[in-house]
Design a protein around this motif. Structure first.
Motif, PDB file in Angstrom:
ATOM      1  N   ASP A  15       0.729  -1.101  -0.166  1.00 46.69           N
ATOM      2  CA  ASP A  15       0.030  -0.183  -0.064  1.00 46.69           C
ATOM      3  C   ASP A  15       0.944   1.266   0.227  1.00 46.69           C
ATOM      4  O   ASP A  15       2.274   1.177   0.697  1.00 46.69           O
ATOM      5  CB  ASP A  15      -0.888   0.153   1.189  1.00 46.69           C
ATOM      6  CG  ASP A  15      -1.845  -1.053   1.185  1.00 46.69           C
ATOM      7  OD1 ASP A  15      -2.180  -1.601   0.094  1.00 46.69           O
ATOM      8  OD2 ASP A  15      -2.291  -1.503   2.313  1.00 46.69           O
ATOM      9  N   GLY A  16       0.392   2.457  -0.629  1.00 47.19           N
ATOM     10  CA  GLY A  16       1.015   3.433  -0.612  1.00 47.19           C
ATOM     11  C   GLY A  16       0.911   4.578   0.823  1.00 47.19           C
ATOM     12  O   GLY A  16      -0.260   4.415   1.396  1.00 47.19           O
ATOM     13  N   LEU A  17       1.976   4.860   1.273  1.00 55.18           N
ATOM     14  CA  LEU A  17       2.128   5.704   2.341  1.00 55.18           C
ATOM     15  C   LEU A  17       2.750   7.284   1.696  1.00 55.18           C
ATOM     16  O   LEU A  17       3.743   7.197   1.395  1.00 55.18           O
ATOM     17  CB  LEU A  17       2.948   5.233   3.348  1.00 55.18           C
ATOM     18  CG  LEU A  17       2.457   4.077   4.193  1.00 55.18           C
ATOM     19  CD1 LEU A  17       3.256   3.330   5.180  1.00 55.18           C
ATOM     20  CD2 LEU A  17       0.891   4.345   4.562  1.00 55.18           C
ATOM     21  N   LEU A  18       2.184   8.262   2.245  1.00 48.34           N
ATOM     22  CA  LEU A  18       2.414   9.638   2.270  1.00 48.34           C
ATOM     23  C   LEU A  18       2.415  10.519   3.570  1.00 48.34           C
ATOM     24  O   LEU A  18       1.311  10.064   4.146  1.00 48.34           O
ATOM     25  CB  LEU A  18       1.561  10.370   1.055  1.00 48.34           C
ATOM     26  CG  LEU A  18       1.752  10.121  -0.184  1.00 48.34           C
ATOM     27  CD1 LEU A  18       0.636  10.815  -1.015  1.00 48.34           C
ATOM     28  CD2 LEU A  18       3.166  10.381  -0.877  1.00 48.34           C
ATOM     29  N   LEU A  19       3.426  10.870   4.109  1.00 47.63           N
ATOM     30  CA  LEU A  19       3.387  11.464   5.032  1.00 47.63           C
ATOM     31  C   LEU A  19       3.631  13.073   4.780  1.00 47.63           C
ATOM     32  O   LEU A  19       4.654  13.614   4.424  1.00 47.63           O
ATOM     33  CB  LEU A  19       4.517  11.360   6.044  1.00 47.63           C
ATOM     34  CG  LEU A  19       4.425  11.835   7.614  1.00 47.63           C
ATOM     35  CD1 LEU A  19       3.292  11.594   8.241  1.00 47.63           C
ATOM     36  CD2 LEU A  19       5.718  11.459   8.149  1.00 47.63           C
ATOM     37  N   LEU A  20       2.548  13.987   5.216  1.00 43.30           N
ATOM     38  CA  LEU A  20       2.750  15.428   4.895  1.00 43.30           C
ATOM     39  C   LEU A  20       2.846  16.067   6.356  1.00 43.30           C
ATOM     40  O   LEU A  20       2.325  15.674   7.281  1.00 43.30           O
ATOM     41  CB  LEU A  20       1.319  15.619   4.545  1.00 43.30           C
ATOM     42  CG  LEU A  20       0.829  15.594   2.986  1.00 43.30           C
ATOM     43  CD1 LEU A  20       0.981  13.995   2.564  1.00 43.30           C
ATOM     44  CD2 LEU A  20      -0.436  16.202   2.632  1.00 43.30           C
ATOM     45  N   ASP A  21       3.690  17.176   6.202  1.00 47.23           N
ATOM     46  CA  ASP A  21       4.009  18.010   7.613  1.00 47.23           C
ATOM     47  C   ASP A  21       2.746  18.935   7.690  1.00 47.23           C
ATOM     48  O   ASP A  21       1.811  19.024   6.813  1.00 47.23           O
ATOM     49  CB  ASP A  21       5.168  18.686   7.150  1.00 47.23           C
ATOM     50  CG  ASP A  21       5.478  19.752   6.128  1.00 47.23           C
ATOM     51  OD1 ASP A  21       4.061  20.080   5.561  1.00 47.23           O
ATOM     52  OD2 ASP A  21       6.405  20.044   5.543  1.00 47.23           O
ATOM     53  N   GLU A  22       2.824  19.527   8.590  1.00 48.71           N
ATOM     54  CA  GLU A  22       1.796  20.696   9.033  1.00 48.71           C
ATOM     55  C   GLU A  22       1.530  21.771   7.971  1.00 48.71           C
ATOM     56  O   GLU A  22       0.431  22.214   8.089  1.00 48.71           O
ATOM     57  CB  GLU A  22       1.976  21.364  10.456  1.00 48.71           C
ATOM     58  CG  GLU A  22       3.641  22.319  10.194  1.00 48.71           C
ATOM     59  CD  GLU A  22       4.554  21.181  10.568  1.00 48.71           C
ATOM     60  OE1 GLU A  22       5.660  21.904  11.524  1.00 48.71           O
ATOM     61  OE2 GLU A  22       4.706  19.968  10.593  1.00 48.71           O
ATOM     62  N   GLN A  23       2.487  21.786   7.099  1.00 48.55           N
ATOM     63  CA  GLN A  23       2.138  22.944   5.875  1.00 48.55           C
ATOM     64  C   GLN A  23       1.607  22.206   4.839  1.00 48.55           C
ATOM     65  O   GLN A  23       1.535  22.748   3.765  1.00 48.55           O
ATOM     66  CB  GLN A  23       3.299  23.619   5.580  1.00 48.55           C
ATOM     67  CG  GLN A  23       3.689  24.846   6.602  1.00 48.55           C
ATOM     68  CD  GLN A  23       4.433  24.380   7.595  1.00 48.55           C
ATOM     69  OE1 GLN A  23       5.340  23.269   7.948  1.00 48.55           O
ATOM     70  NE2 GLN A  23       3.983  25.075   8.881  1.00 48.55           N
TER      71      GLN A  23
END
Length: 617
Positions: free
Chosen positions: A244-252
């Protein structure tokens, strides 16, 4: 040049040799001349390069001279060889310990030097080395007033000597080395301590005439950093190999992590070459996400719902996004909280559910009467989503603790750990081990299901194995107010993978202790059977509802009454224990069965043949 050769023959210290090298660089026909590590990349024309070894081969140093033309090389090669020989002789001179001077500088400066937390050593190229600070004895165990009769190089680990020699050679030129170097030094007890070392050159100072080394003991910090690195690498491998794909986005909202599957599912064109996001990432993620939105079908309500969820930091699980090319992706949004519950961004979990959606649509088109099968599909989807949410939760909590306390402990200048730092280290260890157990169960289950786990059978004394397993769980049973009993008859040796059988027994005893109220009893019985051994783990706990028994060996299933009061707080499980246990027992050619009455208790029975039916795989 004759004068240079004569001076080289009379040189006695490395400082003398380095001054000769500096003078040699000024000769016409010499482009460069320097004593460097033999591993330094070679540049320039090989035909005009002279490489002359300096010092023992294991130190890896050489005088490297580049000439401007072939005649100059022929004319000056002899002088270069004499300089290299001078440096070689100087390095071969034993640099042994000498008593420290009675006082250097003012009384205040000398008192500060002696009491410094850093180890302070001086190396006089002509006399020897001395320890100036008392921390030399505190860290390494030697008396600085009566130092060991060793060369200074003998205290350094053989693998670290090239770096130490290179630092010393730089200082002998009159320059200060940039940065610090980790060196392993041997204590008086024969153990190695990791010391972060900086050096300053005072060889041109007439009052000092020495190289000064400053060292801080960073042994525990480096061990902690290595442990943390291993855990981070293990987690990174797990994330990178997920389907599965995982993306981690920061607070911006900027992408700071993307695994291979995310690149593939979002069609970035970089899945095979660039999956780790860095500060200079050439990939325009805003454009990637924009192109993905353009390929959506006419229904834009889902996109607006996702944008609203990002804005309000709401969790979304199982949002299906159909694309106009026929693909369907399922997306989870999980807000990630940092230390102190601060905003640390959002985890985006992407699954390709095109096949599942096609199956569901096909079932709907073929027959509206297959409600039961459709309901089963919906339940499977809900189970999958529940699992993803559970894993996300289990990963987020420990990882937040690991990151927070690792920052506190990661500063190499903090020195010895304080009581608070030891507490933080305990928190890191506890959370990391909790995450490790979950990950290992998942990986073990996948190996069992793929039939790639190989057993390591060996003759085993089952009574001894059971005694160890029961002893390990006795403290937990006593803390819960339970009586844990072992009743094992003598019998023949059992050929089995003792580690895996111990894992099964430990899992069953742990479950029995966990779900038995205070004052109850857990009994482990074992005895030889006709073709092997029979083991039974019985408890007087809450029992299992009859409706739940058929599903006990389903992955991630937990009984409907696991929340029933047992008189104490119960740590929730993952629902993998019985699945893994059955797979291990069956891999041995045995069987496992469960008999339970709600409110009365549960008995789990294992049958193991004398020898495994096969060796896994």
């Amino acid at each position: 040049m004759v004068d240079l050769v004569v001076r080289a023959a009379n040189a006695t210290t490395v400082v003398d040799a380095q001054r000769l090298v500096a003078q040699f660089r000024g000769f016409s026909g010499v482009r460069s001349a320097e004593i460097v590590s033999a591993l330094t990349p070679v540049v320039g024309e090989l035909d005009l390069l002279e490489r002359l070894p300096v010092g023992p081969a294991q130190w890896g140093q050489e005088l490297r001279v580049e000439f401007s033309a072939a005649p100059a090389r022929t004319e000056l090669r002899t002088a270069a060889a004499e300089i290299a020989a001078a440096a070689d002789r100087a390095l071969a001179q034993p640099c042994r310990a000498v008593p420290p001077p009675p006082m250097l500088g003012s009384p205040l400066a000398w008192a500060i030097t002696i009491g410094a937390r850093a180890m302070i050593l001086t190396v006089d190229p002509a006399r020897g080395w001395s320890a100036l600070s008392d921390s030399f004895g505190t860290v390494l165990g030697y008396d600085r007033h009566r130092p060991p009769d060793y060369r200074i190089i003998d205290l350094i680990h053989p693998d670290d000597r090239p770096a130490a020699v290179a630092m010393f050679l730089t200082c002998c030129t009159g320059r200060h080395p940039t940065g610090t170097v980790d060196l392993r030094l041997c204590t008086s007890a024969g153990r190695w301590r990791t010391i972060e070392v900086a050096a300053r050159s005072f060889v041109d100072d007439a009052q000092v005439g020495a190289v000064v080394f400053f060292g801080i003991d960073v042994t525990r910090q480096r061990e902690t950093e290595r442990t943390m690195l291993v855990e981070r690498q293990r987690l990174a491998r797990l994330v990178e190999t997920m389907g599965d794909g995982l993306l981690l986005l920061d607070e911006q909202g900027r992408v700071c992590l993307a695994n291979l599957a995310a690149h593939r599912l979002l069609d970035t064109g970089m899945a095979g070459e660039h999956s780790h996001v860095t500060d200079d990432d050439p990939l325009d993620w805003a454009a990637v996400i924009g192109r993905a939105i353009e390929r959506l079908g006419a229904d834009s309500t889902r996109v607006e719902r996702l944008r609203e969820a990002f804005r309000l930091r709401n969790a979304i699980v199982g949002e299906e996004i159909p694309f106009d090319d026929g693909r369907a992706l399922e997306i989870d949004l999980v807000p990630v909280a940092g230390p102190g519950e601060t905003d640390s961004g959002t985890l985006v979990h992407i699954r390709d559910v095109t096949a599942r959606v096609a199956v569901r649509r096909g079932l709907e088109e073929r027959s509206r009467g297959l409600e039961e099968r459709n309901q089963a599909l919906i339940e499977a989807t809900a189970l999958n989503n529940e699992f993803v949410a559970s894993v996300s939760h289990e990963l987020r909590g420990p990882l937040s603790s690991v990151v927070a306390f690792a920052h506190l402990l990661g500063d190499a200048t903090t020195g010895e750990l304080s009581e608070d730092q030891r507490t933080y280290l305990d928190v890191i260890d506890r959370n990391a081990n909790r995450l490790l157990r979950l990950i290992e169960d998942l990986l073990l289950l996948s190996r069992l299901e793929a039939r790639t786990l190989q057993l390591k059978p060996m003759p085993t004394r089952l009574p001894e194995l059971l005694a160890v397993a029961v002893a390990e769980r006795t403290p937990a049973a006593l803390a819960a107010g339970l009586e844990l009993v072992l009743d094992c008859a003598e019998g023949p040796e059992l050929v089995c993978d003792d580690t895996r059988v111990h894992q099964v027994v430990d899992n069953l005893v742990s479950n029995a202790v966990k779900f038995t109220p205070s004052g109850g009893q857990v009994t482990v019985r074992a005895g030889p059977a006709e073709d092997g051994w029979t083991i039974a783990v019985a408890d007087s706990g809450v029992g299992i509802p009859a409706a739940d028994l058929p599903r006990l060996f389903s992955a991630f299933f937990r009984g409907s009454n696991v929340a029933a009061a047992v008189g104490r707080q119960v740590m929730p499980g993952t629902g993998l224990g019985l699945v893994v246990s059955r797979a291990i027992v069956e891999l041995h050619g045995g069987g496992i069965s469960v008999a339970s009455t709600e409110g009365v208790g549960t008995t789990v029975t294992l049958s193991l043949p004398s020898r495994p039916a096969r060796n896994g795989g």
